[in-house]
Design a protein around this motif. Structure first.
Motif, PDB file in Angstrom:
ATOM      1  N   LEU A  17       6.049  40.755  26.294  1.00  0.00           N
ATOM      2  CA  LEU A  17       4.701  41.057  26.741  1.00  0.00           C
ATOM      3  C   LEU A  17       3.698  40.529  25.731  1.00  0.00           C
ATOM      4  CD1 LEU A  17       2.800  42.549  28.739  1.00  0.00           C
ATOM      5  CD2 LEU A  17       3.082  44.559  27.295  1.00  0.00           C
ATOM      6  N   GLN A  18       2.737  39.777  26.220  1.00  0.00           N
ATOM      7  CA  GLN A  18       1.655  39.292  25.375  1.00  0.00           C
ATOM      8  C   GLN A  18       0.328  39.780  25.935  1.00  0.00           C
ATOM      9  OE1 GLN A  18       2.307  35.011  25.232  1.00  0.00           O
ATOM     10  NE2 GLN A  18       3.268  35.226  23.225  1.00  0.00           N
TER      11      GLN A  18
ATOM     12  N   ALA B 220      -5.878  40.785  29.051  1.00  0.00           N
ATOM     13  CA  ALA B 220      -5.022  40.090  30.012  1.00  0.00           C
ATOM     14  C   ALA B 220      -3.588  40.077  29.510  1.00  0.00           C
ATOM     15  CB  ALA B 220      -5.519  38.672  30.232  1.00  0.00           C
ATOM     16  N   ALA B 221      -2.680  40.462  30.377  1.00  0.00           N
ATOM     17  CA  ALA B 221      -1.271  40.530  30.014  1.00  0.00           C
ATOM     18  C   ALA B 221      -0.494  39.388  30.649  1.00  0.00           C
ATOM     19  CB  ALA B 221      -0.668  41.849  30.458  1.00  0.00           C
ATOM     20  N   SER B 222       0.482  38.884  29.925  1.00  0.00           N
ATOM     21  CA  SER B 222       1.395  37.875  30.459  1.00  0.00           C
ATOM     22  C   SER B 222       2.802  38.220  30.009  1.00  0.00           C
ATOM     23  CB  SER B 222       1.010  36.473  29.978  1.00  0.00           C
ATOM     24  OG  SER B 222       1.083  36.398  28.576  1.00  0.00           O
ATOM     25  N   GLY B 223       3.764  37.745  30.769  1.00  0.00           N
ATOM     26  CA  GLY B 223       5.150  38.013  30.435  1.00  0.00           C
ATOM     27  C   GLY B 223       5.745  39.143  31.252  1.00  0.00           C
TER      28      GLY B 223
ATOM     29  N   THR C 140       4.511  42.368  34.346  1.00  0.00           N
ATOM     30  CA  THR C 140       3.477  43.046  35.100  1.00  0.00           C
ATOM     31  C   THR C 140       3.161  44.370  34.423  1.00  0.00           C
ATOM     32  OG1 THR C 140       2.944  44.028  37.231  1.00  0.00           O
ATOM     33  CG2 THR C 140       5.237  44.095  36.571  1.00  0.00           C
TER      34      THR C 140
ATOM     35  N   PRO D 129      -4.564  40.806  38.977  1.00  0.00           N
ATOM     36  CA  PRO D 129      -4.624  39.792  37.931  1.00  0.00           C
ATOM     37  C   PRO D 129      -4.046  40.288  36.611  1.00  0.00           C
ATOM     38  CG  PRO D 129      -6.780  40.740  38.286  1.00  0.00           C
ATOM     39  CD  PRO D 129      -5.853  41.411  39.248  1.00  0.00           C
ATOM     40  N   ASN D 130      -3.400  41.454  36.598  1.00  0.00           N
ATOM     41  CA  ASN D 130      -2.713  41.939  35.395  1.00  0.00           C
ATOM     42  C   ASN D 130      -3.660  42.099  34.216  1.00  0.00           C
ATOM     43  OD1 ASN D 130      -0.050  42.774  35.197  1.00  0.00           O
ATOM     44  ND2 ASN D 130       0.557  40.998  33.978  1.00  0.00           N
ATOM     45  N   THR D 131      -4.793  42.731  34.478  1.00  0.00           N
ATOM     46  CA  THR D 131      -5.839  42.829  33.475  1.00  0.00           C
ATOM     47  C   THR D 131      -6.403  44.241  33.441  1.00  0.00           C
ATOM     48  OG1 THR D 131      -6.442  40.514  33.860  1.00  0.00           O
ATOM     49  CG2 THR D 131      -8.059  41.889  32.740  1.00  0.00           C
TER      50      THR D 131
END
Length: 127
Positions: A2-3, A23-26, A28, A76-78
């Motif tokens: 998770l970033q 904002a997250a990536s990697g 949900t 948008p995972n934010t």
């Protein structure tokens, strides 16, 4: 892995507003509680706000209650933190943090309960 990446900080006059984003990536964020923290020079990191994975539980520090609002857009995972009526004492680096949890109502204002952190975004409120 998770970033988290924060954005939206800047310079603003007292009484002004900013909208911070995390904002997250990697992964949900469906099963993550998200917290916002801040650290001013020479001071300890302070819990500002948090939101549970279900969005049903939120927390605000007394110093920001009624002025800041946390919200999340899972699509948008934010996660956002709306900062209104800013004061010079709000000046700090603001960080978002995430903790994976199976409890839909969990969130915490304690930094040591979070697993992943962003790099921070500077908020400066000046006259």
């Amino acid at each position: 892995q998770l970033q988290l990446v924060e954005s939206g900080g800047g310079l603003v006059q007292p009484g002004g507003s900013l909208r911070l984003s995390c904002a997250a990536s990697g992964f949900t964020l469906d099963y993550y509680a998200i917290g916002w923290f801040r650290q001013a020079p020479g001071k300890e990191r302070e819990g500002v706000s948090c939101i549970s994975s279900s969005d049903e539980t939120t927390y605000y520090a007394d110093s920001v209650k009624g002025r800041f609002t946390i919200s999340r857009n899972n699509a948008p995972n934010t996660v956002h933190l709306q900062l209104n009526s800013l004061k010079p004492e709000d000046t700090a680096v603001y960080y978002c943090a995430a903790r994976r949890t199976m409890s839909p109502h969990y969130c915490s204002g304690y930094a040591n309960e979070y697993e992943s952190w962003g790099q921070g975004t500077q908020v400066t409120v000046f006259s």
